[in-house]
Design an enzyme around this catalytic site. Structure first.
Site: not given
Ligand code: NOJ
Length: 724
Positions: A252
């Site tokens: 993530d």
């Molecule tokens: C953080 C989020 O937790 C995740 O769900 C997302 O896909 C990513 N950012 C990318 O934007």
């Protein structure tokens, strides 16, 4: 699957630095920066905002890098690209797998036409704490429905084959237990027993992997003290080895960097090494590129592990057809919702709406003087969490009502705003309500209070909205409350005074039209709650599939529809001291999982079972028992019934959930007609993960089971099954 010959040859041809480049996705660079990154060997980028920009990047990748490997283009296509569908929590409320698959297909077609090849969706975190803002992005509290909707979305995104011009690669996220943050606070620690991990949090991921999800995203939280980006046991031993997942484990955003504040990595190099070593394949954020190459030299990382990761990335590029043609036809980019797309998301918004209560005020019967109030009356904030800034805008309910009720005298007075403390508009609304035949109150929480980093400690309507509703109730004029929300809300302080209440969630591009369809009776509000609505913020987490405890509190007599605590009826002991309850709250949630009705009414016959006894070996050989029930539409309008089947495992080796959803089906039934709904139950439905030994084993234990079938938890009839 072993890598193809092309992938094998590419792995052999890549330098160490080029391999590390393939194992990163860089977070939202400008097009200029993205070109530089791709030139430098970065293997994946976030969507650069148009098909032309994607083609420009692919041209750099193909023509200006040594081996000409195209890039993956990632984006959070969560519930739509240009056309926005209802939020995933609302999609779960439809209890309609086919519809959820269709919505994902639409999102995939729009996104791929723009050059996106990889989405970070579906979110399949079982979410039982409505304080957590991200409940909006998932499918609610139930394991089975989360797994089923996750499968449906993966199928929708992937289509027939990933190389098709309307398919994108799905990412099941966030692995794992991110939906159980302590205190409901985003990013917080999750501490889950192996029993809960296996039977709750891992299960939807197992289903997604089985369905062929291309990627899985690691979550920000720790499990067992180990941040998931460094959790080798779960990423490698369970996900890859035990389940045979051969796709990409993606980090993530900055999840690898975050290992430093987590205090499990001394510095960035340590963090990157830990993460790749634990089983991460693609880092999100660009951490490896920020390091001195010597920190990640072959003697400091396992080369075989790195080759495995690179092979996974290249295999996805190959499956997407990018080696054959990395470009998208720019003239075909879908930048506006089509008529069909609008129709689909409008149907979905109506199907997701849950009628919490209705004394007959709805559908509206051509009222003459209509007062339209509440902060959502004139708002266009219907798109919800994870909406793209480039998405088509939604319209306002007041405008839609104006067009659809030409015969009525509409008066619009919002009265209060979402977040501020100003109640000075309420007296005017009260005066207008006294002059009206009906008041329509559009209340809720704005999208900004939902989604990532949007946890709330108080689940009541924000601002002065409750005061507005109570003031309207005081006038005696009939009124309807429509709630737009991304999470279950606490409605205890006003719900008893409201004649009719609909939960419309954040319904997407066509939310306003769908809400008016429902108010006027042009569509049925036939959703069911995918998460329980608590009585108080202090009651959470509260979910129907809880264990009983050794001292369950029970309410005697017949369960009343709103004060149900599932499975706890029996001799009335709620006033005894040493039972599990709060002294200052009624038992159970305000509205339980699965709650909801419609304008049509249904009667269920007595359920039948194909056999009341079955041998374990017969089940293990693949046999099923069939449970069926007849459902009659007793009203004069067509309607949709959601038939729900819950399993009660009467005695097991571990305390079982008091009930657990094992099957459901949504059916349209014509007025006066009767349909038969049947469910097959086999080992998958009757069994659970036993953690008595490692690794966990899926077992069906002989004994008595009850299968409760009905229109909602508190309105079921049971059949018994003995497994010998
Ligand atoms: C953080 C989020 O937790 C995740 O769900 C997302 O896909 C990513 N950012 C990318 O934007």
């Amino acid at each position: 699957m072993p890598p193809s010959r092309r992938v094998r040859a590419l792995i052999d041809g890549l330098s160490w630095a080029e391999k590390l480049g393939q194992l990163q996705i860089v977070f939202r660079p400008s097009l200029h920066e993205a070109k530089q990154l791709v030139r430098g060997g970065i293997g994946s980028v976030f969507w650069p905002r148009s098909s032309a920009a994607v083609n420009a990047l692919q041209r750099v990748a193909v023509e200006e890098t040594r081996l000409g490997i195209p890039v993956l283009v990632g984006l959070d296509v969560v519930h739509g690209h240009r056309t926005t569908a209802p939020i995933p929590l609302a999609q779960a409320a439809t209890f309609d797998r086919d519809l959820v698959r269709e919505l994902a297909r639409l999102a995939a077609a729009e996104a791929r036409s723009a050059g996106v090849t990889w989405t970070f969706s579906p979110m399949i975190d079982v979410s039982r704490d409505p304080r957590w803002g991200r409940v909006a992005e998932g499918f609610g509290e139930d394991v089975y429905i989360t797994a089923e909707m996750g499968r449906a979305m993966v199928r929708g995104y992937h289509g027939e084959e990933l190389a098709a011009s309307d398919a994108i690669a799905a990412t099941a996220k966030h692995f794992v237990a991110y939906g159980q943050p302590e205190g409901g606070r985003d990013y917080n620690t999750a501490d889950a027993s192996e029993h809960r991990l296996r039977n709750v949090h891992l299960e939807p991921f197992r289903a997604a992997v089985e369905t062929g999800a291309a990627a899985v995203m690691a979550s920000f939280n720790t499990v067992d003290g180990r941040p998931m980006h460094a959790n080798r046991r779960l990423l490698t031993d369970v996900l890859k080895s035990e389940w045979g997942f051969d796709g990409i484990v993606v980090g993530d955003a900055d999840g690898v960097r975050n290992l430093i504040p987590h205090r499990v990595a001394a510095d960035l190099a340590d963090a990157v090494r830990l993460a790749y070593g634990a089983g991460l394949d693609v880092e999100m954020g660009g951490a490896p590129s920020d390091l001195n190459p010597s920190e990640l030299a072959p003697d400091r990382l396992d080369p075989a592990r790195l080759d495995d990761a690179v092979g996974r990335v290249l295999a996805l590029k190959e499956a997407l057809g990018l080696f054959d043609d990395p470009y998208v036809p720019e003239a075909d980019e879908r930048t506006e919702p089509t008529h069909e797309a609008r129709r689909l998301v409008r149907t979905a918004a109506a199907r997701s709406a849950v009628l919490l209560k209705n004394d007959g005020t709805l559908p509206l019967r051509r009222p003459r003087r209509v007062l339209v109030t509440g902060p959502y009356a004139e708002s266009a904030d219907h798109l919800g969490a994870w909406t793209q800034s480039f998405a088509a805008p939604a319209g306002s309910i007041a405008d839609e009502l104006g067009e659809r009720m030409p015969q009525a005298e509409l008066r619009v007075a919002p009265g209060v705003r979402f977040l501020d403390d100003d109640a000075s508009g309420i007296p005017l609304v009260v005066a207008a309500a006294r002059e009206a035949d009906i008041v329509l109150v559009f209340a809720g929480e704005p999208s900004s209070l939902t989604g990532e980093a949007a946890s709330r400690s108080d689940l009541r309507l924000p601002g002065r909205q409750e005061e507005l509703i109570r003031a309207i109730a005081g006038t005696g004029t009939p009124f309807v409350v429509v709630l737009e929300t991304g999470r279950p809300l606490v409605v205890a302080d006003w719900i008893d005074r409201a004649p009719a209440v609909i939960v419309a969630w954040h319904g997407g591009t066509e939310a306003a039209a769908a809400i008016v369809d429902i108010l006027l009776g042009d569509a049925e509000p036939s959703g069911r709650l995918p998460m329980s609505f608590p009585r108080s913020s202090a009651q959470v987490p509260i979910h129907y599939a809880h264990e009983l405890t050794g001292r369950p509190a029970t309410v005697g007599g017949t369960l009343d529809e709103t004060s149900v605590d599932i499975g706890l009826h029996g001799p009335d002991n709620v006033h005894e001291k040493y039972t599990s309850k709060y002294l200052d709250l009624e038992l159970g949630p305000q509205f339980a999982f699965g709650h909801g009705s419609g304008y049509a009414t249904f009667v269920h016959g007595a359920p039948r079972i194909s056999a009341d006894t079955v041998r374990l070996e017969t089940l293990e050989a693949g046999a099923h028992v069939v449970v069926e029930v007849e459902v009659t539409n007793t009203s004069s309008r067509p309607g949709d019934e959601v038939v729900q089947a819950y399993l009660e495992d009467v005695v097991a080796s571990v305390a079982p959930p008091v009930r657990r959803l094992v099957a459901f089906e949504r059916r349209t039934v014509e007025p006066g007609a009767t349909v038969t709904v049947s469910f097959e139950l086999g080992t998958a439905e009757l069994g659970f993960w036993s953690t008595d030994s490692a690794p966990a084993r899926f077992v069906v234990e002989p004994g008595l089971f009850r299968i409760h079938i009905g229109s909602r938890l508190e309105r079921t009839q049971a059949v018994e099954l003995v497994v010998r």
